[in-house]
Design a protein around this motif. Structure first.
Motif, mmCIF file in Angstrom:
data_model
loop_
_atom_site.group_PDB
_atom_site.id
_atom_site.type_symbol
_atom_site.label_atom_id
_atom_site.label_comp_id
_atom_site.label_asym_id
_atom_site.label_seq_id
_atom_site.Cartn_x
_atom_site.Cartn_y
_atom_site.Cartn_z
ATOM 1 N N VAL A 40 -8.502 -9.200 0.167
ATOM 2 C CA VAL A 40 -9.107 -7.915 0.795
ATOM 3 C C VAL A 40 -8.536 -6.583 0.095
ATOM 4 C CG1 VAL A 40 -9.190 -6.722 2.751
ATOM 5 C CG2 VAL A 40 -9.956 -8.988 2.637
ATOM 6 N N GLY A 41 -7.081 -6.617 0.128
ATOM 7 C CA GLY A 41 -6.428 -5.463 -0.428
ATOM 8 C C GLY A 41 -6.744 -5.275 -2.003
ATOM 9 N N GLY A 42 -6.967 -6.245 -2.811
ATOM 10 C CA GLY A 42 -7.263 -6.171 -4.271
ATOM 11 C C GLY A 42 -8.600 -5.928 -4.789
ATOM 12 N N LEU A 43 -9.497 -6.493 -4.024
ATOM 13 C CA LEU A 43 -11.054 -6.665 -4.557
ATOM 14 C C LEU A 43 -11.785 -5.520 -3.566
ATOM 15 C CD1 LEU A 43 -11.860 -9.966 -5.304
ATOM 16 C CD2 LEU A 43 -11.532 -8.228 -6.723
ATOM 17 N N GLY A 44 -11.270 -5.159 -2.371
ATOM 18 C CA GLY A 44 -11.975 -4.283 -1.433
ATOM 19 C C GLY A 44 -12.304 -3.115 -2.025
ATOM 20 N N PRO A 45 -11.179 -2.300 -2.542
ATOM 21 C CA PRO A 45 -11.493 -1.021 -3.054
ATOM 22 C C PRO A 45 -12.207 -0.942 -4.191
ATOM 23 C CG PRO A 45 -9.356 -1.275 -2.491
ATOM 24 C CD PRO A 45 -9.869 -2.403 -2.296
ATOM 25 N N LEU A 46 -12.019 -1.971 -5.057
ATOM 26 C CA LEU A 46 -12.912 -2.158 -6.217
ATOM 27 C C LEU A 46 -14.285 -2.330 -6.113
ATOM 28 C CD1 LEU A 46 -10.405 -4.294 -8.643
ATOM 29 C CD2 LEU A 46 -10.850 -1.818 -8.513
ATOM 30 N N VAL A 76 -4.252 -3.047 5.730
ATOM 31 C CA VAL A 76 -4.499 -4.541 5.299
ATOM 32 C C VAL A 76 -3.086 -5.132 5.167
ATOM 33 C CG1 VAL A 76 -5.064 -5.817 3.231
ATOM 34 C CG2 VAL A 76 -6.542 -4.174 3.869
ATOM 35 N N PRO A 77 -2.038 -4.533 4.656
ATOM 36 C CA PRO A 77 -0.761 -5.134 4.709
ATOM 37 C C PRO A 77 -0.224 -5.101 6.153
ATOM 38 C CG PRO A 77 -0.756 -3.360 3.124
ATOM 39 C CD PRO A 77 -2.065 -3.093 3.905
ATOM 40 N N LEU A 78 -0.476 -4.102 7.045
ATOM 41 C CA LEU A 78 0.113 -4.269 8.445
ATOM 42 C C LEU A 78 -0.770 -5.671 9.202
ATOM 43 C CD1 LEU A 78 0.231 -0.599 9.707
ATOM 44 C CD2 LEU A 78 2.355 -2.406 9.404
ATOM 45 N N VAL A 79 -1.985 -5.676 8.984
ATOM 46 C CA VAL A 79 -2.686 -6.726 9.681
ATOM 47 C C VAL A 79 -2.200 -8.064 9.002
ATOM 48 C CG1 VAL A 79 -4.971 -7.761 9.862
ATOM 49 C CG2 VAL A 79 -4.722 -5.301 10.204
ATOM 50 N N THR A 80 -1.976 -8.168 7.819
ATOM 51 C CA THR A 80 -1.680 -9.174 7.209
ATOM 52 C C THR A 80 -0.367 -9.779 7.691
ATOM 53 O OG1 THR A 80 -3.133 -8.892 5.321
ATOM 54 C CG2 THR A 80 -1.366 -10.550 4.972
#
Length: 119
Positions: A40-46, A76-80
């Motif tokens: 989610v953190g890597g592909l989401g913004p792309l 995303v990092p906080l939720v993870t």
């Protein structure tokens, strides 16, 4: 001997200790949550800024670029990490993992929505 201490809410249920199989299941779920957070953190913004019809393949000036990066770098990092911590909390468990995966899906959809809105 059964724990039947009476309180205002009634008898307290006896807590069950986690077994090795429980911990292995929670560890597998934690690894899946970490992998999902990376995706989610890597592909989401792309995927949010990708454009098939644009000349350079990137959507024009984004109206909510700051919000998109804030969701990606903070949300995303906080939720993870919160989900992984909740998995191993004595009162947490699989329910915390399910809630965390649901929140990651919501954040992914929010990033896609923020990337679609151009100035």
């Amino acid at each position: 001997m059964e724990n039947t201490t009476h309180t205002a809410a009634g008898p307290q249920p006896r807590s069950r200790k986690r077994t090795t199989a429980d911990y292995l299941g929670l560890t597998a779920l934690a690894l899946f949550v970490l992998l999902s957070g990376l995706v989610v953190g890597g592909l989401g913004p792309l995927l949010a800024i990708a454009c098939d019809t644009c000349q350079d393949g990137v959507r024009g000036p984004l109206r909510f670029y700051d919000a998109l990066t804030a969701v990606d770098r903070v949300g995303v990092p906080l939720v993870t990490l919160g989900t992984v911590a909740g998995l191993f909390h004595p009162r947490g468990g699989a329910r915390a993992g399910g809630i965390g995966l649901g929140l990651l899906a919501v954040l992914f959809c929010a990033m896609l929505a923020l990337g679609q809105l151009t100035a």
